[in-house]
Design a protein around this motif. Structure first.
Motif, PDB file in Angstrom:
ATOM      1  N   THR A  29      47.453  36.232  35.474  1.00 36.00           N
ATOM      2  CA  THR A  29      46.324  37.197  35.785  1.00 36.00           C
ATOM      3  C   THR A  29      45.697  37.750  37.299  1.00 36.00           C
ATOM      4  OG1 THR A  29      44.162  36.261  36.259  1.00 36.00           O
ATOM      5  CG2 THR A  29      44.735  36.125  33.236  1.00 36.00           C
ATOM      6  N   ALA A  39      45.960  40.819  31.730  1.00 36.48           N
ATOM      7  CA  ALA A  39      46.552  39.581  31.260  1.00 36.48           C
ATOM      8  C   ALA A  39      47.980  39.792  29.902  1.00 36.48           C
ATOM      9  CB  ALA A  39      45.698  38.413  30.853  1.00 36.48           C
ATOM     10  N   PHE A  41      49.345  38.613  26.910  1.00 35.26           N
ATOM     11  CA  PHE A  41      49.249  37.784  25.578  1.00 35.26           C
ATOM     12  C   PHE A  41      50.259  38.426  24.527  1.00 35.26           C
ATOM     13  CE2 PHE A  41      44.989  35.420  24.622  1.00 35.26           C
ATOM     14  CZ  PHE A  41      44.836  36.163  26.119  1.00 35.26           C
ATOM     15  N   LEU A  49      41.793  42.293  30.420  1.00 35.43           N
ATOM     16  CA  LEU A  49      41.397  41.076  30.634  1.00 35.43           C
ATOM     17  C   LEU A  49      39.657  41.127  30.422  1.00 35.43           C
ATOM     18  CD1 LEU A  49      42.061  37.283  28.960  1.00 35.43           C
ATOM     19  CD2 LEU A  49      41.517  37.179  31.049  1.00 35.43           C
ATOM     20  N   THR A  51      37.835  39.209  27.149  1.00 41.00           N
ATOM     21  CA  THR A  51      37.614  37.861  26.697  1.00 41.00           C
ATOM     22  C   THR A  51      39.236  37.378  26.998  1.00 41.00           C
ATOM     23  OG1 THR A  51      37.247  37.634  24.993  1.00 41.00           O
ATOM     24  CG2 THR A  51      35.835  38.153  25.978  1.00 41.00           C
ATOM     25  N   SER A  52      39.039  35.029  26.887  1.00 44.70           N
ATOM     26  CA  SER A  52      40.185  35.154  26.069  1.00 44.70           C
ATOM     27  C   SER A  52      40.431  34.154  25.111  1.00 44.70           C
ATOM     28  CB  SER A  52      40.656  33.924  27.200  1.00 44.70           C
ATOM     29  OG  SER A  52      40.267  32.989  27.373  1.00 44.70           O
ATOM     30  N   ARG A  53      38.843  33.717  24.178  1.00 42.70           N
ATOM     31  CA  ARG A  53      39.030  33.286  23.504  1.00 42.70           C
ATOM     32  C   ARG A  53      37.646  33.019  22.694  1.00 42.70           C
ATOM     33  NH1 ARG A  53      37.009  28.182  21.718  1.00 42.70           N
ATOM     34  NH2 ARG A  53      36.691  27.754  23.939  1.00 42.70           N
ATOM     35  N   PRO A  55      40.632  36.587  21.678  1.00 41.96           N
ATOM     36  CA  PRO A  55      40.920  37.356  22.399  1.00 41.96           C
ATOM     37  C   PRO A  55      40.772  38.731  22.288  1.00 41.96           C
ATOM     38  CG  PRO A  55      42.640  36.767  21.749  1.00 41.96           C
ATOM     39  CD  PRO A  55      41.432  35.884  21.040  1.00 41.96           C
ATOM     40  N   LEU A  57      41.415  42.331  24.114  1.00 41.09           N
ATOM     41  CA  LEU A  57      42.052  43.113  25.754  1.00 41.09           C
ATOM     42  C   LEU A  57      41.893  44.496  25.293  1.00 41.09           C
ATOM     43  CD1 LEU A  57      44.713  40.974  24.289  1.00 41.09           C
ATOM     44  CD2 LEU A  57      43.287  40.407  26.415  1.00 41.09           C
TER      45      LEU A  57
ATOM     46  N   VAL B  34      43.892  30.668  28.942  1.00 43.58           N
ATOM     47  CA  VAL B  34      43.811  31.776  30.405  1.00 43.58           C
ATOM     48  C   VAL B  34      41.708  30.155  31.508  1.00 43.58           C
ATOM     49  CG1 VAL B  34      42.449  33.566  30.756  1.00 43.58           C
ATOM     50  CG2 VAL B  34      43.998  33.585  29.320  1.00 43.58           C
ATOM     51  N   SER B  56      35.433  31.392  25.150  1.00 40.62           N
ATOM     52  CA  SER B  56      35.879  30.640  26.022  1.00 40.62           C
ATOM     53  C   SER B  56      34.600  32.023  27.412  1.00 40.62           C
ATOM     54  CB  SER B  56      37.031  31.863  26.647  1.00 40.62           C
ATOM     55  OG  SER B  56      36.896  33.405  25.878  1.00 40.62           O
TER      56      SER B  56
END
Lengths: 396, 106
Positions: A29, A39, A41, A49, A51-53, A55, A57, B34, B56
Motif C-alpha cells: 500500500t 491498494a 485488490f 483504500l 477499509t480492507s475487511r 473492502p 475502495l 492488509v 478490520s
C-alpha cells in the motif's frame, strides 16, 4: 460459454501476486500525502483504500476525466465481512418467490434468455463525499470517488418478476445477495423497493459491466441496477428476490440509510434527525476534474476546465462555470448524451489574464430544474452531498 | 477451489475430453491480507480483538478525531444495533481507548 470468463491464467496471476505479497509479509500500500493508502485488490486497479475487511475502495479522481469508468476502477463498498470470493456460475441460481404464483430458480442461462437491456448509468454511494461534511460524521470517509459511470446490461427486473408471477396485494420486493454477516447477531444486508417502482422498465439485473462480466468485488455474477437511485439499492451478487404482501422492515431499510423527512433531506448542522425516510433518488451534482485542486496554471494561455455532471435520472440541462468564486457564471459546453442516467462531461475554455489565486466552481441543473446548493446540506449520516464544489488554482 | 480445478483437469485428461468449459464456470478471487496498526495505548488489545471480530480496524483509523460522546454513540451502535457481542465493561475500555487515541480531547 457465451461470456468471457476470468481465466485460469488470470487466476494464477492473481494468486501468484498475492502469494508473493504474503511471503514478504507486507501488502504494497502506497501512502498518499494526505494519509490515504492505495491498494491493489483482485480484478481492481490501484484504488484508495478505506477499509480492507469488508473492502471499501475508492476511485482515484483522474478516472472521472473519462466518460466511462473502467470496471477495474469502479468503487467497491461492502457492508458485511462475509463477502463472496468464489462463485460457480453453473450452480448459481437467482431465487424468486414470496407473494408469487410460483417460486422459480433462474440460472444465468435463464436470465440471458430474457430480453437484454442496457443503460449507461451513474452508480454512486449514498455517502459519497462524506469526508467533506462539516461537522464531520462517522461512517465511510469517502472523498469524491465513491461513484462511477458504467454501461450496465442485463435482464429487466419486471421480466424476472413476471416469470414467478407477482400476486395481487404485493407491496414490496426485497433483494438479498451472497454476502452475509460475520456473526448471526449482525443483520444481513437486504434492501427493498416498493412494488410500483420494482415494475419500472429501467431497473435491471445486470450481468454485464461495460460489455464484460462484473468483477467479483462489484457484485459478480449479477447485481441489481436501479438507475437514478443511490447504490445502496443496487444489491450485489444477487441471490434472492422476495415479493412481499407486507412492507419490508429489515434493518437496512428501517434503521439504516435514512435521510431527514423533508424536501432537502437536511437538518441544521450538528443537530439530531427526528423523522426520517429511506434514502432514494440521487440529487444533482457536478464536479470539476481538471484542473485539479492546487494546480498551477500559466496566465494568458487558454486552459480547458472539464468535469462531469449527473442527476437522479433526468439528464443534465446545463452546467454553469464560475472562475471568480461565484460572482459571475458562464455556460459550459456539454459532451455527448448517453441517456438520462449517464453523466455528461462539460468543457469550458478559460483564459486567466492576471496571476493570482482563483476559485473555480461548477453548477449543474437537470431537466426538471433540480440544481445544486451553494452551501452544503447537512444530515447526520453524511448522505447526498451535492453542494457546488470549489477548486482552488494558482495562476502564475 | 483449486483442488476442484485440478481434479477436473485430471478427470478430463483421463476421459480425453476438453475441460475448459467447466473450469471457466468458476470465478474466484483471493483477498489480500492488509494490516493496519492501531495506536499504542491502554485498551488497544481489547479494541483490536473485539472490533476485528466483525471488521478490520481501518474502520477506526479512517475516521477523523471525534469527541468521546460520538465514540460512545458509535460503540453503542455497534453493540445495540449491529449486534456486536461486547460486554459493558469491555465497551467502556474501547470507548476510553478510542476517545484517548482517536479523540478530540472533548
Amino acid at each position: 460459454m457465451v461470456y468471457k470468463r476470468f481465466t485460469r491464467r488470470d487466476f494464477l496471476k492473481t494468486a501468484g501476486a498475492i502469494t508473493a505479497m504474503a511471503a514478504t509479509g507486507s501488502f504494497p500500500t502506497n501512502i498518499f500525502a494526505d494519509g490515504k493508502r492505495l491498494a491493489k485488490f483482485p480484478e481492481k486497479t490501484d484504488m484508495i483504500l478505506l477499509t480492507s475487511r469488508p473492502p471499501q475502495l475508492e476511485t482515484p479522481l483522474h478516472y472521472f476525466k473519462e466518460m466511462i469508468t473502467p470496471n477495474d476502477a469502479v468503487f467497491v463498498r461492502w457492508h458485511l465481512a462475509n463477502i463472496p470470493t468464489s462463485v460457480n456460475v453453473a450452480q448459481w441460481r437467482l431465487k424468486v418467490g414470496g407473494n408469487t404464483e410460483k417460486q422459480v430458480e433462474l440460472s444465468m442461462d435463464d436470465l440471458k434468455k430474457l430480453e437484454k437491456v442496457s443503460h449507461t448509468a451513474v452508480i454512486q454511494c449514498s455517502g459519497n463525499s462524506r469526508s467533506f461534511f462539516d461537522p464531520r460524521v462517522p461512517g465511510g470517509q469517502w472523498g469524491n470517488g465513491a461513484m462511477g459511470n458504467v454501461t450496465w446490461a442485463g435482464a429487466r427486473l419486471r421480466d424476472v418478476l413476471a416469470m414467478a408471477g407477482v400476486k395481487a396485494g404485493s407491496v414490496d420486493v426485497a433483494f438479498n445477495g451472497l454476502d452475509g454477516p460475520p456473526l448471526p447477531s449482525v443483520p444481513d444486508f437486504e434492501k427493498s423497493l416498493h412494488i410500483d417502482q420494482a415494475m419500472d422498465d429501467d431497473i435491471i439485473i445486470a450481468y454485464e459491466m461495460n460489455g464484460t462480466y462484473l468483477p467479483m468485488l462489484n457484485g459478480f455474477p449479477a447485481r441489481l441496477v436501479v438507475p437514478g437511485w443511490y447504490a445502496t439499492y443496487w444489491v450485489k451478487s444477487l441471490s434472492d428476490i422476495t415479493v412481499r404482501d407486507k412492507p419490508f422492515d429489515g434493518f437496512w431499510m428501517k434503521s439504516a440509510y435514512r435521510i431527514p423527512d423533508n424536501p432537502c433531506g437536511c437538518i441544521p448542522p450538528g443537530s439530531a434527525q427526528k423523522t426520517s425516510i429511506p434514502i432514494n433518488r440521487m440529487t444533482t451534482r457536478s464536479l470539476i476534474v481538471d484542473p485539479s485542486e492546487g494546480s498551477s496554471i500559466a496566465a494568458n494561455k487558454p486552459v480547458e476546465i472539464t468535469g462531469i455532471a449527473f442527476s437522479g435520472g433526468y439528464g443534465i440541462r446545463d452546467v454553469l462555470i464560475s472562475a471568480d468564486g461565484g460572482n459571475s457564471w458562464k455556460e459550459a459546453r456539454l459532451g455527448p448524451d448517453k441517456g438520462r442516467y449517464s453523466w455528461k462531461q462539460f468543457f469550458f475554455s478559460w483564459r486567466p489574464a492576471k496571476p493570482g489565486k482563483y476559485t473555480l466552481m461548477s453548477r449543474a441543473t437537470d431537466n426538471i430544474g433540480e440544481s445544486q446548493p451553494l452551501d452544503s446540506l447537512w444530515n447526520p449520516a453524511g448522505f447526498m452531498r451535492n453542494k457546488i464544489e470549489k477548486v482552488e488554482v494558482v495562476v502564475k | 477451489m483449486r483442488l476442484y480445478v485440478a481434479l477436473a483437469i485430471v478427470l478430463a485428461m483421463a476421459a480425453g475430453i476438453a475441460y475448459a468449459a467447466s473450469e471457466e464456470m468458476v470465478h474466484s478471487i483471493t483477498l489480500p491480507a492488509v494490516h493496519t496498526e492501531l495506536k499504542t495505548g491502554p485498551g488497544k488489545e481489547k479494541t483490536e480483538t473485539l472490533c476485528a471480530s466483525c471488521h478490520s480496524v481501518d474502520y477506526i483509523t479512517m475516521q477523523p478525531n471525534f469527541s468521546k460522546a460520538v465514540w460512545t454513540a458509535e460503540v453503542n451502535k455497534m453493540i445495540k444495533v449491529m449486534g456486536a457481542p461486547i460486554q459493558e465493561v469491555d465497551a467502556m475500555t474501547i470507548i476510553d481507548y478510542l476517545a484517548a487515541e482517536y479523540g478530540t480531547g472533548k
